[in-house]
Design an enzyme around this catalytic site. Structure first.
Site, mmCIF file in Angstrom:
data_model
loop_
_atom_site.group_PDB
_atom_site.id
_atom_site.type_symbol
_atom_site.label_atom_id
_atom_site.label_comp_id
_atom_site.label_asym_id
_atom_site.label_seq_id
_atom_site.Cartn_x
_atom_site.Cartn_y
_atom_site.Cartn_z
ATOM 1 N N SER A 1 0.832 -1.197 0.000
ATOM 2 C CA SER A 1 0.000 0.000 0.000
ATOM 3 C C SER A 1 0.866 1.245 0.000
ATOM 4 C CB SER A 1 -0.851 -0.028 1.273
ATOM 5 O OG SER A 1 -1.466 1.211 1.473
ATOM 6 N N TYR B 1 -2.090 -0.961 10.939
ATOM 7 C CA TYR B 1 -2.360 -1.514 9.601
ATOM 8 C C TYR B 1 -1.161 -1.268 8.689
ATOM 9 C CZ TYR B 1 -3.829 -1.664 4.752
ATOM 10 O OH TYR B 1 -3.859 -1.922 3.403
ATOM 11 N N LYS C 1 1.814 -3.832 6.893
ATOM 12 C CA LYS C 1 2.227 -3.906 5.478
ATOM 13 C C LYS C 1 3.740 -3.704 5.361
ATOM 14 C CE LYS C 1 -1.685 -4.680 3.515
ATOM 15 N NZ LYS C 1 -1.914 -5.963 2.861
HETATM 16 P P1 NAD Z 1 -11.059 -6.910 1.149
HETATM 17 O O1 NAD Z 1 -11.278 -6.919 2.621
HETATM 18 O O2 NAD Z 1 -12.226 -6.675 0.274
HETATM 19 O O3 NAD Z 1 -10.353 -8.269 0.700
HETATM 20 C C1 NAD Z 1 -9.483 -8.991 1.536
HETATM 21 C C2 NAD Z 1 -9.951 -10.441 1.525
HETATM 22 O O4 NAD Z 1 -9.073 -11.217 2.335
HETATM 23 C C3 NAD Z 1 -11.372 -10.616 2.074
HETATM 24 O O5 NAD Z 1 -12.125 -11.368 1.154
HETATM 25 C C4 NAD Z 1 -11.164 -11.364 3.397
HETATM 26 O O6 NAD Z 1 -12.236 -12.217 3.691
HETATM 27 C C5 NAD Z 1 -9.863 -12.105 3.114
HETATM 28 N N1 NAD Z 1 -9.076 -12.425 4.312
HETATM 29 C C6 NAD Z 1 -8.709 -11.585 5.310
HETATM 30 N N2 NAD Z 1 -7.968 -12.247 6.219
HETATM 31 C C7 NAD Z 1 -7.855 -13.529 5.780
HETATM 32 C C8 NAD Z 1 -7.206 -14.681 6.281
HETATM 33 N N3 NAD Z 1 -6.546 -14.657 7.436
HETATM 34 N N4 NAD Z 1 -7.292 -15.829 5.576
HETATM 35 C C9 NAD Z 1 -7.970 -15.874 4.406
HETATM 36 N N5 NAD Z 1 -8.611 -14.811 3.891
HETATM 37 C C10 NAD Z 1 -8.544 -13.648 4.559
HETATM 38 O O7 NAD Z 1 -9.919 -5.833 0.848
HETATM 39 P P2 NAD Z 1 -9.387 -5.274 -0.544
HETATM 40 O O8 NAD Z 1 -9.722 -3.827 -0.605
HETATM 41 O O9 NAD Z 1 -9.752 -6.158 -1.654
HETATM 42 O O10 NAD Z 1 -7.821 -5.349 -0.273
HETATM 43 C C11 NAD Z 1 -7.033 -6.441 -0.682
HETATM 44 C C12 NAD Z 1 -5.623 -6.256 -0.171
HETATM 45 O O11 NAD Z 1 -5.103 -5.014 -0.656
HETATM 46 C C13 NAD Z 1 -5.524 -6.187 1.351
HETATM 47 O O12 NAD Z 1 -4.357 -6.861 1.748
HETATM 48 C C14 NAD Z 1 -5.421 -4.705 1.624
HETATM 49 O O13 NAD Z 1 -4.726 -4.452 2.811
HETATM 50 C C15 NAD Z 1 -4.626 -4.221 0.413
HETATM 51 N N6 NAD Z 1 -4.848 -2.802 0.088
HETATM 52 C C16 NAD Z 1 -6.120 -2.338 -0.064
HETATM 53 C C17 NAD Z 1 -6.331 -0.986 -0.331
HETATM 54 C C18 NAD Z 1 -7.718 -0.427 -0.463
HETATM 55 O O14 NAD Z 1 -7.889 0.798 -0.344
HETATM 56 N N7 NAD Z 1 -8.737 -1.233 -0.745
HETATM 57 C C19 NAD Z 1 -5.245 -0.115 -0.470
HETATM 58 C C20 NAD Z 1 -3.959 -0.640 -0.332
HETATM 59 C C21 NAD Z 1 -3.770 -1.999 -0.049
HETATM 60 N N1 UFG Z 2 -12.275 11.705 3.357
HETATM 61 C C1 UFG Z 2 -13.253 12.623 3.701
HETATM 62 N N2 UFG Z 2 -14.426 12.143 4.196
HETATM 63 C C2 UFG Z 2 -14.680 10.804 4.360
HETATM 64 C C3 UFG Z 2 -13.661 9.894 4.003
HETATM 65 C C4 UFG Z 2 -12.481 10.385 3.519
HETATM 66 O O1 UFG Z 2 -13.071 13.821 3.574
HETATM 67 O O2 UFG Z 2 -15.772 10.456 4.836
HETATM 68 C C5 UFG Z 2 -11.011 12.213 2.784
HETATM 69 C C6 UFG Z 2 -9.789 11.882 3.631
HETATM 70 O O3 UFG Z 2 -9.599 12.860 4.626
HETATM 71 C C7 UFG Z 2 -8.695 11.845 2.564
HETATM 72 C C8 UFG Z 2 -9.416 11.347 1.302
HETATM 73 O O4 UFG Z 2 -10.800 11.566 1.554
HETATM 74 O O5 UFG Z 2 -8.229 13.147 2.312
HETATM 75 C C9 UFG Z 2 -9.203 9.859 1.025
HETATM 76 O O6 UFG Z 2 -9.546 9.120 2.210
HETATM 77 P P1 UFG Z 2 -9.782 7.530 2.181
HETATM 78 O O7 UFG Z 2 -10.173 7.134 3.568
HETATM 79 O O8 UFG Z 2 -10.697 7.169 1.076
HETATM 80 O O9 UFG Z 2 -8.364 6.971 1.790
HETATM 81 P P2 UFG Z 2 -6.930 7.169 2.477
HETATM 82 O O10 UFG Z 2 -6.061 7.885 1.484
HETATM 83 O O11 UFG Z 2 -7.044 7.753 3.826
HETATM 84 O O12 UFG Z 2 -6.450 5.671 2.676
HETATM 85 C C10 UFG Z 2 -6.646 4.657 1.682
HETATM 86 C C11 UFG Z 2 -6.869 3.307 2.382
HETATM 87 C C12 UFG Z 2 -5.609 2.891 3.083
HETATM 88 C C13 UFG Z 2 -4.476 2.871 2.103
HETATM 89 C C14 UFG Z 2 -4.329 4.228 1.450
HETATM 90 C C15 UFG Z 2 -3.242 4.204 0.410
HETATM 91 O O13 UFG Z 2 -7.915 3.412 3.332
HETATM 92 O O14 UFG Z 2 -5.768 1.596 3.581
HETATM 93 O O15 UFG Z 2 -5.557 4.601 0.820
HETATM 94 O O16 UFG Z 2 -3.441 3.161 -0.454
HETATM 95 F F1 UFG Z 2 -3.345 2.582 2.759
#
Ligand code: NAD
Ligand code: UFG
Length: 357
Positions: free
Chosen positions: A126, A150, A154
């Protein structure tokens, strides 16, 4: 079929979209997920979109016996490892749960991979590992630091992968550092399905637009940005999914090249080692710009109010996407308008997400 891939967390938001992209690119997939933050319905819908059943195993990555079973039943080329918990606020309240799931879970997976000599991994990292960046756009050599469990989980996994690559040169480890994934499959069949009230901006906006929530709170309008609101690099989830295919394709062709070098000379085959790559568009969009774009696409009013900054937030974050372009031949194609359009379609077609009741 090119090669078989284990997709941990493949029932989740990014994983489900990536399964479709992998199938379309000719990869065979096995999905392994404990459904802790997803539903079987997502897997069913992916199956219906690709027109064939999904090989699905319900299980936890910390269950090494079950993982061993899956590895002995299948000959994998590699693993795409999405499985993990991702809510920043929850990680502050429950750090042990996050370290156990995300760090111990990954160690358990890596141990089984080593046992079965499957040493190709694409890992969901991330942009959070960059902390509050000193220089924008952020490239892969930027310093890393994290302020919440979190993010720390990572970063810790990245350190583990780096150590592993040093200890044994046969590993190929590609952490993909995602910026802000948003959007949904253009069919409207799969998308992001947050539990309770969304923490993230895009699902919050779409729930306001559809009338489930009354008003968006914008966290801060005094940042040093174009309009005072936070700036992020929003990337369409289908572009992100293609980034995973590009990483695997790159790895395959790299390994093929190495094999041919080894066959034709006395040079030893070398591996990729630890290769972090950003997946972003390279463009920053402010919170207000996203609200305006969504309102235009959905033709809905999106009421909002400015409130104080959210603890831990940074002003601006966007990627240098050059490494992905140069190495993987991958670039994000879809616009902010596409991201809003597809989110809106998913939201309208599935007002209760995968909960069919
Ligand atoms: P998500 O929660 O939709 O998907 C994660 C999946 O992993 C889920 O289906 C959950 O059931 C499964 N899971 C969790 N723990 C598990 C375990 N111990 N064993 C087996 N399955 C397990 O999240 P996502 O948004 O699809 O994110 C996928 C990956 O990308 C995650 O590792 C997350 O940290 C990373 N990531 C997400 C974002 C974002 O904004 N969505 C940003 C950066 C990184
Ligand atoms: N924001 C608002 N109101 C809300 C939600 C968010 O103003 O209700 C703003 C936040 O302050 C920020 C922007 O929208 O400025 C984006 O916020 P998000 O919560 O959508 O995303 P972040 O950038 O905070 O974080 C996300 C994921 C993290 C990941 C990161 C980088 O939640 O897990 O992107 O990939 F690590």
């Amino acid at each position: 079929m090119k090669n078989k891939i284990l997709v941990t967390g493949g029932a989740g938001y990014i994983g489900s979209h990536t399964c479709i992209a992998l199938h379309q690119a000719g990869y065979e997939i096995v999905v392994y997920d404990n459904l802790s933050n997803s539903s079987r319905e997502a897997v069913n819908r992916v199956a219906s979109l690709i027109g064939q059943p999904i090989d699905f195993v319900e299980g936890d990555i910390r269950d090494t016996d079950l993982l061993r079973q899956v590895f002995s039943d299948n000959q994998f080329f590699g693993v795409i490892h999405f499985a993990g918990l991702k809510a920043v606020g929850e990680s502050v309240a429950k750090p042990l749960m996050y370290y156990n799931n995300n760090v111990s879970g990954t160690i358990s997976l890596l141990e089984v991979m080593a046992e079965y000599d499957v040493k190709n991994l694409v890992f969901s990292s991330s942009a959070t590992v960059y902390g509050d960046p000193e220089v924008l756009p952020i490239d892969e050599s930027s310093p890393r630091s994290c302020t919440n469990p979190y993010g720390q989980s990572k970063l810790t996994v990245e350190h583990i992968l780096e150590d592993l690559a040093v200890s044994d040169e046969s590993w190929n480890l590609i952490p993909l550092r995602y910026f802000n994934p948003v959007g949904a499959h253009p069919s409207g069949q799969i998308g992001e399905d947050p539990n309770d009230i969304p923490n993230n901006l895009m699902p919050y906006i779409s729930q306001v637009a559809v009338g489930k929530l009354s008003k968006l709170s914008i966290f801060g309008n005094d940042y040093p940005t174009i309009d005072g609101t936070g700036v992020r690099d929003f990337i369409h989830v289908t572009d992100l999914a293609q980034g995973h295919v590009a990483a695997l394709d790159y790895l395959l062709s790299y390994l093929e090249q190495q094999t041919s070098i080894e066959e034709h000379s006395s040079n030893k085959k070398s591996s990729i080692g630890f290769l972090p790559i950003n997946l972003g568009t390279g463009t920053g969009t402010s919170v207000l710009e996203l609200v305006t774009a969504f309102s235009k696409v959905s033709e809905q009013d999106i009421p909002y109010q400015f409130v104080s900054r959210r603890a831990g937030d940074i002003a601006s974050c966007y990627a240098s996407a050059d490494k992905a372009r140069d190495l993987l031949n991958w670039q994000a194609k879809l616009s902010i308008s596409d991201m809003c359009q597809d989110t809106w379609r998913w939201q309208k077609m599935n007002p209760n997400g995968y909960n069919l009741a």
